[in-house]
Design an enzyme around this catalytic site. Sequence first.
Site, short mmCIF file in Angstrom:
data_model
loop_
_atom_site.label_atom_id
_atom_site.label_comp_id
_atom_site.label_asym_id
_atom_site.label_seq_id
_atom_site.Cartn_x
_atom_site.Cartn_y
_atom_site.Cartn_z
N ASP A 250 26.82 33.66 30.25
CA ASP A 250 27.16 33.51 31.67
C ASP A 250 28.38 34.40 31.92
O ASP A 250 29.02 34.89 30.99
CB ASP A 250 27.48 32.04 32.00
CG ASP A 250 27.85 31.84 33.47
OD1 ASP A 250 27.18 32.44 34.34
OD2 ASP A 250 28.80 31.11 33.78
N SER A 251 28.74 34.51 33.19
CA SER A 251 29.95 35.25 33.54
C SER A 251 31.22 34.49 33.11
O SER A 251 32.27 35.08 32.98
CB SER A 251 29.98 35.49 35.05
OG SER A 251 29.92 34.24 35.72
N CYS B 222 22.88 32.10 33.83
CA CYS B 222 23.59 32.58 35.01
C CYS B 222 22.52 32.99 36.01
O CYS B 222 21.67 33.82 35.70
CB CYS B 222 24.46 33.78 34.62
SG CYS B 222 25.20 34.64 36.01
N GLU C 283 36.24 27.62 38.11
CA GLU C 283 36.89 28.32 36.99
C GLU C 283 38.36 27.90 36.88
O GLU C 283 38.93 27.87 35.80
CB GLU C 283 36.79 29.84 37.17
CG GLU C 283 35.40 30.39 36.93
CD GLU C 283 35.02 30.51 35.44
OE1 GLU C 283 35.91 30.77 34.62
OE2 GLU C 283 33.83 30.31 35.13
N CYS D 208 23.38 27.98 40.81
CA CYS D 208 24.45 28.66 40.08
C CYS D 208 24.86 27.68 39.00
O CYS D 208 25.03 26.48 39.28
CB CYS D 208 25.62 28.96 41.01
SG CYS D 208 27.10 29.55 40.16
N HIS E 285 27.46 27.11 37.58
CA HIS E 285 28.77 26.47 37.75
C HIS E 285 28.65 25.17 38.56
O HIS E 285 29.47 24.27 38.41
CB HIS E 285 29.73 27.40 38.50
CG HIS E 285 30.36 28.48 37.66
ND1 HIS E 285 29.65 29.54 37.18
CD2 HIS E 285 31.64 28.65 37.24
CE1 HIS E 285 30.47 30.34 36.49
NE2 HIS E 285 31.69 29.81 36.51
N1 DGL Z 1 27.35 30.95 36.96
C1 DGL Z 1 26.83 32.13 37.56
C2 DGL Z 1 25.55 31.88 38.29
O1 DGL Z 1 24.80 31.01 37.88
C3 DGL Z 1 27.69 33.13 38.23
C4 DGL Z 1 29.01 32.82 38.78
C5 DGL Z 1 29.71 34.08 39.16
O2 DGL Z 1 30.13 34.77 38.23
O3 DGL Z 1 29.76 34.42 40.34
O4 DGL Z 1 25.23 32.55 39.24
#
Ligand code: DGL
Length: 283
Positions: free
Chosen positions: A26-27, A89, A168, A200, A202
């Site tokens: 992931d990022s 991600c 984050e 997402c 997150h």
């Molecule tokens: N967690 C990531 C996603 O599912 C990306 C979050 C990000 O870096 O913008 O899209």
Amino acid sequence: MINSGVLFNTDDMSEANNNSPIGVFDSGLGGLTVLKELAQRFPQEHFVYLGDTARLPYGSKSIATIQRYAEQNIEFLMKKKAKLIVAACNSASSALLSHSDKSYPVPVINVIEPASQSALNTSTTGSIGVLGTRATIGQNIYEQVIHKLKPSMIIHSQACPLFVPFIEEGLINDPLINLVIHRYVSPLLATNVDTIILGCTHYPIIKAFIQKVMGKHIQLIDSAPAVADILQHKMATGTLLANQDQKEQNIELCITDINSRFQEVAARFLKPISYSNITATHL
Ligand code: DGL
């Protein structure tokens, strides 16, 4: 298209065998929601997680850039001998699904198709909401995937670019994020959606707060269990399962920028799973 390639092609970077780790990327921290689910579901497996925190966020970048990052992440995990890779991600998954024509010698699993199928299984009104980063929502990828499966579905999408920085930062139980949640998700209250995809990785971290705004009758879909189901199926039918006698589960976190708070926030998000070691990584 993300392919589900041929395993164990010995001519390339992958020298994986069934006891090699499962790669997850992931990022940043969001993919830990997927890693946690997988590590609990597959206690006999080892994992290597790549968090590309140096280049986070992905969701506000162009698709071409996200695609390049995603391909580099896959190559890194193949060098770590991952036997299977999960693009945990949505932004990276949507860039790979819609743009990449590369093929890989190990299966690469995206999070979008499993979450879409899970939402379709859940919705009874025929209307599904999707929350995601600007990149994911801008690509209309959920709409395309869901319409391929069931053309009559109505999709209401909402980009939520402020969620990732809050998460984050570990600002989860904070009045400020509640205001932002209200701002982004309340328009969905005026629609007929009964199911919302947390598009997402997150967002499951703030699931309880989104649920509070939307009400208990709305089903929130987290891609992690759906991805774990796909893996379970893939591993059961192939030669991917680790030997049962493998010693203690090893979870390595490779992070491209470790700031002062990363370890504390990562440990909180992974709990009760704990990682074995954390490595500063350059791609
Ligand atoms: N967690 C990531 C996603 O599912 C990306 C979050 C990000 O870096 O913008 O899209």
